[in-house]
Design an enzyme around this catalytic site. Structure first.
Site, PDB file in Angstrom:
ATOM      1  N   TYR A 195     -32.891   6.935 -34.803  1.00  0.00           N
ATOM      2  CA  TYR A 195     -32.683   6.752 -36.248  1.00  0.00           C
ATOM      3  C   TYR A 195     -33.674   7.626 -37.022  1.00  0.00           C
ATOM      4  O   TYR A 195     -33.294   8.366 -37.934  1.00  0.00           O
ATOM      5  CB  TYR A 195     -32.895   5.275 -36.581  1.00  0.00           C
ATOM      6  CG  TYR A 195     -32.797   4.927 -38.045  1.00  0.00           C
ATOM      7  CD1 TYR A 195     -31.569   4.830 -38.675  1.00  0.00           C
ATOM      8  CD2 TYR A 195     -33.942   4.684 -38.803  1.00  0.00           C
ATOM      9  CE1 TYR A 195     -31.479   4.501 -40.024  1.00  0.00           C
ATOM     10  CE2 TYR A 195     -33.862   4.348 -40.141  1.00  0.00           C
ATOM     11  CZ  TYR A 195     -32.622   4.254 -40.752  1.00  0.00           C
ATOM     12  OH  TYR A 195     -32.545   3.932 -42.081  1.00  0.00           O
ATOM     13  N   LYS A 199     -32.889  10.766 -39.590  1.00  0.00           N
ATOM     14  CA  LYS A 199     -33.297  10.755 -40.997  1.00  0.00           C
ATOM     15  C   LYS A 199     -34.196  11.963 -41.295  1.00  0.00           C
ATOM     16  O   LYS A 199     -34.203  12.474 -42.420  1.00  0.00           O
ATOM     17  CB  LYS A 199     -33.992   9.435 -41.352  1.00  0.00           C
ATOM     18  CG  LYS A 199     -33.044   8.228 -41.308  1.00  0.00           C
ATOM     19  CD  LYS A 199     -31.939   8.307 -42.345  1.00  0.00           C
ATOM     20  CE  LYS A 199     -31.027   7.097 -42.357  1.00  0.00           C
ATOM     21  NZ  LYS A 199     -29.925   7.194 -43.333  1.00  0.00           N
ATOM     22  N   VAL A 228     -35.100  -2.239 -48.202  1.00  0.00           N
ATOM     23  CA  VAL A 228     -34.299  -2.707 -49.328  1.00  0.00           C
ATOM     24  C   VAL A 228     -33.597  -3.979 -48.868  1.00  0.00           C
ATOM     25  O   VAL A 228     -32.977  -3.985 -47.802  1.00  0.00           O
ATOM     26  CB  VAL A 228     -33.233  -1.659 -49.726  1.00  0.00           C
ATOM     27  CG1 VAL A 228     -32.297  -2.208 -50.795  1.00  0.00           C
ATOM     28  CG2 VAL A 228     -33.887  -0.371 -50.199  1.00  0.00           C
TER      29      VAL A 228
HETATM   30  N1  LIG Z   1     -31.590  -1.456 -45.973  1.00  0.00           N
HETATM   31  C1  LIG Z   1     -32.752  -0.840 -45.784  1.00  0.00           C
HETATM   32  O1  LIG Z   1     -33.829  -1.449 -45.742  1.00  0.00           O
HETATM   33  C2  LIG Z   1     -32.781   0.656 -45.643  1.00  0.00           C
HETATM   34  C3  LIG Z   1     -34.029   1.295 -45.570  1.00  0.00           C
HETATM   35  C4  LIG Z   1     -34.062   2.677 -45.458  1.00  0.00           C
HETATM   36  C5  LIG Z   1     -32.888   3.403 -45.427  1.00  0.00           C
HETATM   37  N2  LIG Z   1     -31.698   2.751 -45.469  1.00  0.00           N
HETATM   38  C6  LIG Z   1     -30.467   3.551 -45.394  1.00  0.00           C
HETATM   39  O2  LIG Z   1     -29.587   3.164 -46.423  1.00  0.00           O
HETATM   40  C7  LIG Z   1     -28.239   3.337 -45.997  1.00  0.00           C
HETATM   41  C8  LIG Z   1     -27.462   2.049 -46.252  1.00  0.00           C
HETATM   42  O3  LIG Z   1     -28.116   0.998 -45.585  1.00  0.00           O
HETATM   43  P1  LIG Z   1     -27.681  -0.527 -45.819  1.00  0.00           P
HETATM   44  O4  LIG Z   1     -28.830  -1.350 -45.360  1.00  0.00           O
HETATM   45  O5  LIG Z   1     -27.151  -0.715 -47.181  1.00  0.00           O
HETATM   46  O6  LIG Z   1     -26.498  -0.652 -44.769  1.00  0.00           O
HETATM   47  P2  LIG Z   1     -25.423  -1.800 -44.528  1.00  0.00           P
HETATM   48  O7  LIG Z   1     -25.621  -2.925 -45.482  1.00  0.00           O
HETATM   49  O8  LIG Z   1     -25.438  -2.073 -43.098  1.00  0.00           O
HETATM   50  O9  LIG Z   1     -24.077  -1.044 -44.887  1.00  0.00           O
HETATM   51  C9  LIG Z   1     -23.635  -0.010 -44.075  1.00  0.00           C
HETATM   52  C10 LIG Z   1     -22.336   0.531 -44.625  1.00  0.00           C
HETATM   53  O10 LIG Z   1     -21.882   1.562 -43.747  1.00  0.00           O
HETATM   54  C11 LIG Z   1     -20.554   1.268 -43.316  1.00  0.00           C
HETATM   55  N3  LIG Z   1     -20.407   1.728 -41.951  1.00  0.00           N
HETATM   56  C12 LIG Z   1     -21.123   1.330 -40.869  1.00  0.00           C
HETATM   57  N4  LIG Z   1     -20.684   1.984 -39.768  1.00  0.00           N
HETATM   58  C13 LIG Z   1     -19.688   2.809 -40.169  1.00  0.00           C
HETATM   59  C14 LIG Z   1     -18.847   3.731 -39.491  1.00  0.00           C
HETATM   60  N5  LIG Z   1     -18.917   3.896 -38.174  1.00  0.00           N
HETATM   61  N6  LIG Z   1     -17.934   4.435 -40.196  1.00  0.00           N
HETATM   62  C15 LIG Z   1     -17.809   4.237 -41.538  1.00  0.00           C
HETATM   63  N7  LIG Z   1     -18.596   3.374 -42.235  1.00  0.00           N
HETATM   64  C16 LIG Z   1     -19.514   2.657 -41.557  1.00  0.00           C
HETATM   65  C17 LIG Z   1     -20.420  -0.242 -43.455  1.00  0.00           C
HETATM   66  O11 LIG Z   1     -19.099  -0.613 -43.763  1.00  0.00           O
HETATM   67  P3  LIG Z   1     -17.926  -0.972 -42.731  1.00  0.00           P
HETATM   68  O12 LIG Z   1     -18.482  -1.997 -41.802  1.00  0.00           O
HETATM   69  O13 LIG Z   1     -16.849  -1.465 -43.651  1.00  0.00           O
HETATM   70  O14 LIG Z   1     -17.550   0.301 -42.073  1.00  0.00           O
HETATM   71  C18 LIG Z   1     -21.261  -0.510 -44.701  1.00  0.00           C
HETATM   72  O15 LIG Z   1     -20.501  -0.261 -45.854  1.00  0.00           O
HETATM   73  C19 LIG Z   1     -28.307   3.745 -44.539  1.00  0.00           C
HETATM   74  O16 LIG Z   1     -28.188   5.142 -44.439  1.00  0.00           O
HETATM   75  C20 LIG Z   1     -29.695   3.307 -44.111  1.00  0.00           C
HETATM   76  O17 LIG Z   1     -30.181   4.076 -43.059  1.00  0.00           O
HETATM   77  C21 LIG Z   1     -31.607   1.393 -45.573  1.00  0.00           C
END
Ligand SMILES: NC(=O)c1ccc[n+]([C@@H]2O[C@H](COP(=O)([O-])OP(=O)(O)OC[C@H]3O[C@@H](n4cnc5c(N)ncnc54)[C@H](OP(=O)(O)O)[C@@H]3O)[C@@H](O)[C@H]2O)c1
Length: 336
Positions: A195, A199, A228
């Site tokens: 991961y 990134k 987040v």
């Molecule tokens: N949350 C944090 O603390 C955090 C911190 C740093 C960076 N980030 C980054 O922020 C971004 C969003 O994170 P999040 O925490 O909001 O994620 P999340 O809540 O897990 O949401 C992930 C999204 O991606 C979709 N997805 C997952 N696998 C997929 C696939 N194979 N094909 C198409 N769509 C797919 C999911 O929808 P479906 O299941 O409908 O496909 C969902 O809409 C990511 O890039 C993550 O690395 C998050």
């Protein structure tokens, strides 16, 4: 000689003061670019990957509120349709929301070609490359399929969707691309090695691409993101640390709630959209086109760069993950 030392010292102090001033001014005072520059309220579209949940869903809601039509991309049709309905409700149908089903982990060209064809007919003003997948394991333990999926989702999806959207933006001489990055891409993170590396790829890709398309009036930014909390749509699937924290909720109830360092997705996305074009916590840190917009993350980013001792932070984050994993395994009654 002493004159030289004095000059170097004065330069170092001046640079430190300038950096501090820039970080504070950009994070707390200066406004980012107006989204109208990218076609808000003029019929332009925002394309968001991973838009059915978490940060991506929040980008969809807030960009719709700002006046963009929205193309929601993910796998789950029911969840995407619900987001589209929410947008229609919130905006009294003043903007259009469409859905596009793609599983970026699958090597099936048909849905990607369909996406390419859909976006080539749209006036896309904003692309948010948000979709992401994480793991929480030592590299040697990670199964091959998971390694492939993380690379396909975190890197492959960004490259393909960007490649589909960019020609239209170049033609229209207008565009904004936001790549949702992570602190793990800035500080190599053990137990998140794949991961973390994907990134880091985003950081480099963003800077290189941003320079290529700047003259076409297209802005590309890497969003440096710490934790987040996506309180509106659990469960968290991409961030193992949050998953582990969440599973400790009964022991540490506060940690799953938003805090200074862990904003809700709504607060986080609001900070992104109000700081477009700035660097905030990443100012004057030799990371062109990286933006650390949320204030708590910005201050942490600033401290990490002022201390400048990466090895310390690598081992610090490793220790955090080891402890989280140990606690998790203990709860499950397993041995480390
Ligand atoms: N949350 C944090 O603390 C955090 C911190 C740093 C960076 N980030 C980054 O922020 C971004 C969003 O994170 P999040 O925490 O909001 O994620 P999340 O809540 O897990 O949401 C992930 C999204 O991606 C979709 N997805 C997952 N696998 C997929 C696939 N194979 N094909 C198409 N769509 C797919 C999911 O929808 P479906 O299941 O409908 O496909 C969902 O809409 C990511 O890039 C993550 O690395 C998050």
């Amino acid at each position: 000689m002493s004159y030289l030392v004095l000059c170097v010292g004065a330069f170092t102090v001046a640079r430190f003061l300038l950096k501090t001033l820039l970080v504070l001014a950009q994070t707390f005072v200066l406004p980012g670019k107006n989204l109208k520059m990218f076609g808000a309220t003029e019929g332009a579209w925002a394309v968001i990957t991973g838009a059915s949940d978490g940060i991506g869903k929040e980008f969809a809601l807030q960009l719709a509120a700002a006046g963009f039509n929205i193309l929601l991309v993910a796998r789950n049709e029911v969840a995407l349709t619900a987001v589209a309905a929410e947008i229609a409700r919130n905006t009294a149908s003043k903007v259009e929301a469409r859905i596009q089903l793609v599983d970026f982990a699958k090597h099936d060209p048909a849905p990607l070609n369909a996406l390419r064809s859909v976006v080539s007919d749209l006036n896309v003003g904003v692309l948010v490359n948000n979709v992401g997948k994480a793991h929480c394991s030592y590299f040697v333990e990670t199964v091959e399929q998971e390694i492939e999926d993380i690379v396909a989702i975190n890197i492959g999806a960004t490259l393909r969707v960007t490649h589909a959207v960019l020609p239209g933006m170049i033609q229209r001489k207008r565009g904004l691309m936001l790549n949702v990055g992570s602190f793990a891409g800035q500080v190599p993170t053990p137990m998140l090695s794949i991961y973390s590396s994907t990134k880091a790829f985003l950081t480099t890709f963003t800077s290189a691409l941003a320079e290529e398309v700047r003259s076409h009036n297209i802005m590309v930014q890497n969003l440096n993101t710490y934790f987040v909390v996506c309180v509106f749509s659990p469960p968290f699937t991409t961030n193992c640390v949050l998953m582990l924290m969440r599973s400790q909720a009964t022991k540490m109830p506060g940690i799953t709630k938003s805090s200074m360092m862990v904003p809700t997705a709504a607060t986080y996305v609001h900070s992104v959209l109000s700081k477009i074009g700035l660097s905030c916590g990443a100012a004057l840190s030799d990371r062109p086109d990286t933006l650390t917009p949320y204030w708590g993350h910005a201050l942490l980013d600033y401290v990490i760069h002022v201390i400048g001792w990466k090895a310390f932070f690598i081992s610090y984050f490793h220790r955090i993950l080891i402890n989280r994993r140990r606690a998790q395994l203990e709860r499950e009654g397993k041995q480390q």
